[in-house]
Scaffold this motif. Structure first.
Motif, PDB file in Angstrom:
ATOM      1  N   ASN A   1      44.146  77.672 -78.518  1.00  0.00           N
ATOM      2  CA  ASN A   1      42.728  77.891 -78.243  1.00  0.00           C
ATOM      3  C   ASN A   1      41.823  77.150 -79.215  1.00  0.00           C
ATOM      4  O   ASN A   1      40.777  76.615 -78.845  1.00  0.00           O
ATOM      5  CB  ASN A   1      42.396  79.390 -78.292  1.00  0.00           C
ATOM      6  N   GLU A   2      42.251  77.134 -80.472  1.00  0.00           N
ATOM      7  CA  GLU A   2      41.439  76.452 -81.483  1.00  0.00           C
ATOM      8  C   GLU A   2      41.388  74.947 -81.196  1.00  0.00           C
ATOM      9  O   GLU A   2      40.345  74.303 -81.327  1.00  0.00           O
ATOM     10  CB  GLU A   2      42.016  76.725 -82.881  1.00  0.00           C
ATOM     11  N   LEU A   3      42.528  74.389 -80.787  1.00  0.00           N
ATOM     12  CA  LEU A   3      42.567  72.959 -80.444  1.00  0.00           C
ATOM     13  C   LEU A   3      41.683  72.679 -79.227  1.00  0.00           C
ATOM     14  O   LEU A   3      40.983  71.665 -79.176  1.00  0.00           O
ATOM     15  CB  LEU A   3      44.012  72.516 -80.184  1.00  0.00           C
ATOM     16  N   ALA A   4      41.700  73.604 -78.279  1.00  0.00           N
ATOM     17  CA  ALA A   4      40.844  73.456 -77.095  1.00  0.00           C
ATOM     18  C   ALA A   4      39.368  73.477 -77.493  1.00  0.00           C
ATOM     19  O   ALA A   4      38.567  72.679 -77.007  1.00  0.00           O
ATOM     20  CB  ALA A   4      41.149  74.562 -76.092  1.00  0.00           C
TER      21      ALA A   4
ATOM     22  N   THR B   1      38.279  76.342 -73.278  1.00  0.00           N
ATOM     23  CA  THR B   1      39.716  76.537 -73.132  1.00  0.00           C
ATOM     24  C   THR B   1      40.359  75.287 -72.522  1.00  0.00           C
ATOM     25  O   THR B   1      39.665  74.424 -71.999  1.00  0.00           O
ATOM     26  CB  THR B   1      40.045  77.744 -72.230  1.00  0.00           C
ATOM     27  N   ALA B   2      41.661  75.238 -72.606  1.00  0.00           N
ATOM     28  CA  ALA B   2      42.402  74.105 -72.042  1.00  0.00           C
ATOM     29  C   ALA B   2      43.739  74.620 -71.528  1.00  0.00           C
ATOM     30  O   ALA B   2      44.310  75.549 -72.102  1.00  0.00           O
ATOM     31  CB  ALA B   2      42.621  73.039 -73.105  1.00  0.00           C
TER      32      ALA B   2
ATOM     33  N   GLN C   1      43.439  70.262 -90.951  1.00  0.00           N
ATOM     34  CA  GLN C   1      42.222  69.612 -90.460  1.00  0.00           C
ATOM     35  C   GLN C   1      42.530  68.314 -89.717  1.00  0.00           C
ATOM     36  O   GLN C   1      41.851  67.950 -88.759  1.00  0.00           O
ATOM     37  CB  GLN C   1      41.295  69.345 -91.655  1.00  0.00           C
ATOM     38  N   VAL C   2      43.580  67.628 -90.143  1.00  0.00           N
ATOM     39  CA  VAL C   2      43.924  66.342 -89.520  1.00  0.00           C
ATOM     40  C   VAL C   2      44.255  66.518 -88.038  1.00  0.00           C
ATOM     41  O   VAL C   2      44.115  65.589 -87.247  1.00  0.00           O
ATOM     42  CB  VAL C   2      45.073  65.652 -90.296  1.00  0.00           C
ATOM     43  N   SER C   3      44.637  67.743 -87.629  1.00  0.00           N
ATOM     44  CA  SER C   3      44.913  68.030 -86.219  1.00  0.00           C
ATOM     45  C   SER C   3      43.687  67.765 -85.345  1.00  0.00           C
ATOM     46  O   SER C   3      43.819  67.384 -84.182  1.00  0.00           O
ATOM     47  CB  SER C   3      45.329  69.494 -86.042  1.00  0.00           C
ATOM     48  N   PHE C   4      42.507  68.009 -85.930  1.00  0.00           N
ATOM     49  CA  PHE C   4      41.252  67.789 -85.190  1.00  0.00           C
ATOM     50  C   PHE C   4      40.799  66.339 -85.336  1.00  0.00           C
ATOM     51  O   PHE C   4      40.230  65.762 -84.419  1.00  0.00           O
ATOM     52  CB  PHE C   4      40.165  68.738 -85.703  1.00  0.00           C
ATOM     53  N   GLU C   5      41.059  65.769 -86.514  1.00  0.00           N
ATOM     54  CA  GLU C   5      40.657  64.369 -86.745  1.00  0.00           C
ATOM     55  C   GLU C   5      41.390  63.424 -85.793  1.00  0.00           C
ATOM     56  O   GLU C   5      40.821  62.432 -85.335  1.00  0.00           O
ATOM     57  CB  GLU C   5      40.912  63.988 -88.208  1.00  0.00           C
TER      58      GLU C   5
END
Lengths: 254, 331
Positions: free
Chosen positions: B51-54, B173-174, B18-22
């Protein structure tokens, strides 16, 4: 084996923090050798006793930090160095740069430090130093065995244990559980008074690279927590009451 | 060219932490409008997470993949991140204040000759100066400081669970930028990783923590605490007293030495409430204290106090929760 231990003097963990005129008061505060650094000192002494060599403990701080260094010497370290920072607002970058200036002139096989200091708690300095010295590091170690010029290490990674091998020279930071730091003996304390404790000042080092790159803007303490409800009745009734309050008042388990 | 802010993602147990998004949120708050926030994925077989990060708002995703990166290795990860930094020329890099972030960030900061502000819980723009002020706990939360950077580039580590998740946009997307792993001569090797028992909740991310102190009296005395933790899907913690007495592993220690936790609910069992322990848990949202000694200082900070024997009270709590809760989660 020549071992350098990075040490810091910190507030005792039982001290409260009081802010006076915008900064943290040191009035009547008991200072100690940073608890994580105690593990590093203990490990260094054990390794020296096993492999021979010398343990040098180095700290950057005000004059009072000599007491923490005397503690390390009383535990069994051979020599200590204090680089006096009187008045300077250093950050982790600056401290690492100054340490680098000193340590890079020394001959060493191993550098040990604490995982973090219990005051500032950022855990940057030792790792920065490893990078500046271009030596490998392993952080947060719980086991260290030196054999045939290399180190066998266990590292605590959020509950997982990583087992690693590292080539020396290397730097390691100590996590709780690495060892059981000894208390200085009376004889150790007497001996420590005669052991070399060199004092240097910041002016002994090139100041160009040791300007801090971050600065404190303000410091504050959180509002004190208020005591809440003391429950009463038979244990079973209290438990019943508690679960009710958690749902209605604390809005948990709803 | 816009200013780039890097947000380091972490993969654990086959999923993004989750910290990846925070860290995307924190980087976005610091960068303001018009800057690029790029996530960084380092590992083996990690590009599938781009894709999830995008979807969570990353404008670009940098990916470094190699077998050397399957497990965290400071040298290999540092070399990979250096290659990303070369390509992206970021103004700032945001890491989680996690096992990996704590270890990797100072290496980047030292390479860049940049300042680093660690373990931030908030950030704001100072209206007068326009500079960004970062708030972080010191003395394990006995005090807080605000710091700012004087270096051109900045390195930040972000305490998990303190920044909200960015909004999720399905289908967003990114561009993915693949960076070759810079093969380097490694001087450290991972021989093995012994993972903790599956299903055990990590202490620093747990929403409920149940801790034992000297009052548990023995290693076996942790049994009722573990049972309650299981029913509540919580993590087990301990005071220094319990660890020093050898009742449990130091990995469980909460306090100024040990871990700092900020769960929704903290249940202190047989813990007196020494200052050094309180520093590690007093920011919990709700605190329950169970102690035989009515004068124990822990009651001064507890929202709810039960004066009693933990060996009697805790099993009663476990039984009641079992009965009354349909599910064990707080949410």
């Amino acid at each position: 084996m020549n071992i350098i231990v990075l040490a810091k003097q910190t507030f005792d963990t039982e001290e409260k923090i009081v802010i006076e005129q915008g900064s943290i008061s040191e009035d009547g505060v008991k200072f100690v050798l940073n608890p994580y650094d105690e593990y590093a000192v203990e490990q260094a002494i054990q390794l020296r006793d096993e492999h021979g060599g010398k343990v040098t403990v180095i700290a950057i701080g005000p004059e009072r930090a000599t007491e923490a260094l005397r503690t390390a010497l009383a535990m069994g370290a051979d020599e200590a160095v204090l680089i006096s920072d009187e008045g300077a607002a250093l950050d982790e970058h600056a401290v690492a740069q100054i340490l680098h200036a000193y340590v890079s002139q020394q001959i060493f096989d191993l550098i040990l430090g604490g995982n973090f200091s219990v005051d500032n708690g950022s855990g940057q300095v030792a790792i920065r130093l490893a990078k500046l010295l271009s030596i490998p590091h392993v952080g947060s170690i719980t086991k260290l065995v030196i054999q045939g010029g290399q180190a066998e290490i266990e590292r605590d990674a959020e509950g997982d244990t990583e087992q690693l091998t590292a080539a020396l020279p290397a730097l390691f930071t100590a996590q709780q559980g690495l060892n059981e730091p000894r208390y200085p003996s009376l004889q150790g304390i007497m001996k420590a008074k005669r052991k070399p404790l060199q004092q240097l000042s910041l002016s002994d080092f090139d100041s160009i690279h040791s300007q801090p790159l971050t600065a404190r803007v303000s410091v504050s303490t959180p509002p004190p927590r208020q005591a809440g409800k003391r429950l009463s009745g038979a244990p079973a009734e209290q438990v019943q009451q508690l679960i009710g309050l958690l749902q209605t008042e604390a809005k948990l388990f709803t | 060219m816009t200013t780039v802010y890097l947000a380091i993602a972490e993969v654990k147990g086959g999923a993004l932490r989750q910290v990846s998004f925070e860290v995307i949120t924190a980087a976005r708050q610091a960068s303001g409008e018009g800057s690029t926030v790029a996530s960084v994925l380092i590992g083996s077989d990690v590009s599938r997470f781009a894709n999830e990060l995008a979807a969570y708002g990353a404008d670009h995703v940098y990916v470094v993949e190699h077998n050397d990166l399957t497990h965290y290795n400071a040298e290999a990860y540092d070399a990979s991140l250096q290659a990303v930094i070369q390509a992206a020329q970021p103004k700032a890099i945001f890491f989680g204040h996690t096992s990996i972030g704590k270890d990797l960030a100072p290496l980047s900061a030292a390479s860049l000759q940049a300042g680093q502000i660690s373990d931030i819980i908030a950030l704001e723009t100072d209206a007068a100066s326009g500079s960004i002020l970062y708030t972080r706990p010191i003395y394990a939360g006995k005090a807080f400081e605000q710091r700012t950077f004087t270096s051109a580039q900045s390195v930040v580590t972000v305490r998990p669970n303190n920044f909200p998740l960015p909004s999720y946009e399905t289908g967003r997307t990114a561009p993915v930028v693949n960076i070759a792993y810079p093969a380097s001569t490694l001087r450290t090797f991972i021989r093995d990783v012994v993972t903790q028992a599956a299903g055990r909740v990590d202490l620093s991310e747990a929403k409920i923590v149940i801790s034992g102190g000297r009052g548990v009296k023995s290693a076996a005395g942790f049994k009722p605490i573990e049972e309650l933790a299981e029913v509540l899907n919580g993590a087990v913690g301990a005071s220094r007293g319990a660890c020093d007495a050898g009742y449990c592993d130091y990995a469980l220690q909460i306090g100024q030495t040990g871990k700092v936790v900020t769960p929704e609910l903290y249940i202190a069992c047989g813990i007196s409430g020494a200052i050094q322990h309180v520093a590690g848990m007093s920011q919990s949202r709700v605190i329950i204290a169970i102690n035989k000694d009515p004068d124990a200082p822990i009651f001064q900070i507890a929202d709810y106090g039960i004066v009693g024997d933990l060996f009697e009270v805790v099993p009663l709590l476990t039984a009641q929760f079992k009965q009354q809760l349909k599910s064990g989660s707080v949410d």
